[in-house]
Design an enzyme around this catalytic site. Structure first.
Site, PDB file in Angstrom:
ATOM      1  N   ASP A 116      17.730  -1.331  -6.264  1.00 17.17           N
ATOM      2  CA  ASP A 116      17.532  -1.538  -7.698  1.00 17.17           C
ATOM      3  C   ASP A 116      18.852  -1.587  -8.461  1.00 17.17           C
ATOM      4  O   ASP A 116      19.048  -2.449  -9.313  1.00 17.17           O
ATOM      5  CB  ASP A 116      16.604  -0.472  -8.296  1.00 17.17           C
ATOM      6  CG  ASP A 116      17.051   0.961  -8.054  1.00 17.17           C
ATOM      7  OD1 ASP A 116      18.052   1.191  -7.341  1.00 17.17           O
ATOM      8  OD2 ASP A 116      16.386   1.876  -8.583  1.00 17.17           O
ATOM      9  N   ASP A 164      25.461   1.975  -8.626  1.00 16.56           N
ATOM     10  CA  ASP A 164      26.144   2.773  -9.634  1.00 16.56           C
ATOM     11  C   ASP A 164      27.483   3.200  -9.036  1.00 16.56           C
ATOM     12  O   ASP A 164      28.422   2.419  -8.994  1.00 16.56           O
ATOM     13  CB  ASP A 164      25.248   3.964  -9.994  1.00 16.56           C
ATOM     14  CG  ASP A 164      25.627   4.657 -11.282  1.00 16.56           C
ATOM     15  OD1 ASP A 164      26.781   4.537 -11.709  1.00 16.56           O
ATOM     16  OD2 ASP A 164      24.769   5.337 -11.859  1.00 16.56           O
ATOM     17  N   PHE A 219      22.250   4.281 -19.270  1.00 13.55           N
ATOM     18  CA  PHE A 219      21.170   4.831 -18.466  1.00 13.55           C
ATOM     19  C   PHE A 219      19.933   3.955 -18.679  1.00 13.55           C
ATOM     20  O   PHE A 219      19.366   3.947 -19.765  1.00 13.55           O
ATOM     21  CB  PHE A 219      20.883   6.286 -18.836  1.00 13.55           C
ATOM     22  CG  PHE A 219      20.158   7.008 -17.746  1.00 13.55           C
ATOM     23  CD1 PHE A 219      18.809   6.767 -17.512  1.00 13.55           C
ATOM     24  CD2 PHE A 219      20.815   7.911 -16.933  1.00 13.55           C
ATOM     25  CE1 PHE A 219      18.138   7.412 -16.503  1.00 13.55           C
ATOM     26  CE2 PHE A 219      20.143   8.570 -15.916  1.00 13.55           C
ATOM     27  CZ  PHE A 219      18.806   8.319 -15.696  1.00 13.55           C
TER      28      PHE A 219
END
Length: 179
Positions: free
Chosen positions: A99, A102, A151
């Protein structure tokens, strides 16, 4: 829009177009091959489902559940294997569908693990690439969208197992995850 989101970052239409575009590029790369497509649970499941429907070659579907987050908003720095593959990757092309990248910790370690297991090749396809947070030397082979250090939730992405079912990617309000 969900009340816990401050704004929609990527609409349903933008997501559909991005996923289709990446799948077309992967089709060209793997034409005539039979790769194993590995979805990283749980966050990639919606992206994975949409992505594989655009693939033209025969594929073997499999899943792994790995995490470096737990219930927080910051990586723990430790990779936890919750569910391993059912398929043997020895001599196979592997497409890992994630997904978001980071820090890069999870995918850097996962790529090495798959290579150690004898994968012929390991290709990383990600929905979101958060370059500004990268701590490990890893780049996706294909990604749908580069995003800033925000976020995000929705379209499979969560915060404490919430918001995965939102049909868009939204920016979560700071007060929600800084409680």
């Amino acid at each position: 829009m969900h009340q816990d989101c401050e704004r929609i970052l990527l609409t349903e239409e933008e997501l559909r177009a991005g996923v289709r575009g990446v799948a077309l590029a992967v089709n060209a790369r793997y034409a005539g091959k039979n790769p194993i497509v590995v979805g990283i649970l749980k966050g990639s499941i919606i992206f994975y489902s949409d992505f594989i429907r655009h693939l033209d070659m025969p594929v073997t579907l499999d899943f792994m559940a790995v995490s470096s987050y737990g219930s927080g908003a910051v990586s723990s720095g430790k990779l936890r294997m919750k569910k391993d593959l059912d398929s043997d990757v020895q001599g196979r092309d592997v497409i890992v569908v994630e997904d978001i990248i980071d820090s890069g910790f999870t995918l850097a370690n996962l790529r090495e693990l798959l290579k150690e297991r004898g994968a012929k090749s390991v290709c990383i396809v990600t929905l979101l690439n958060k370059k500004g947070r990268r701590e490990y030397d890893i780049l996706p082979d294909y990604n749908c969208f580069d995003i800033d250090n925000e976020f995000v939730v929705g379209y499979g992405l969560d915060y404490n197992e919430k918001y995965r079912n939102l049909p868009y990617v939204g920016v979560l309000k700071r007060e929600i995850y800084e409680k």
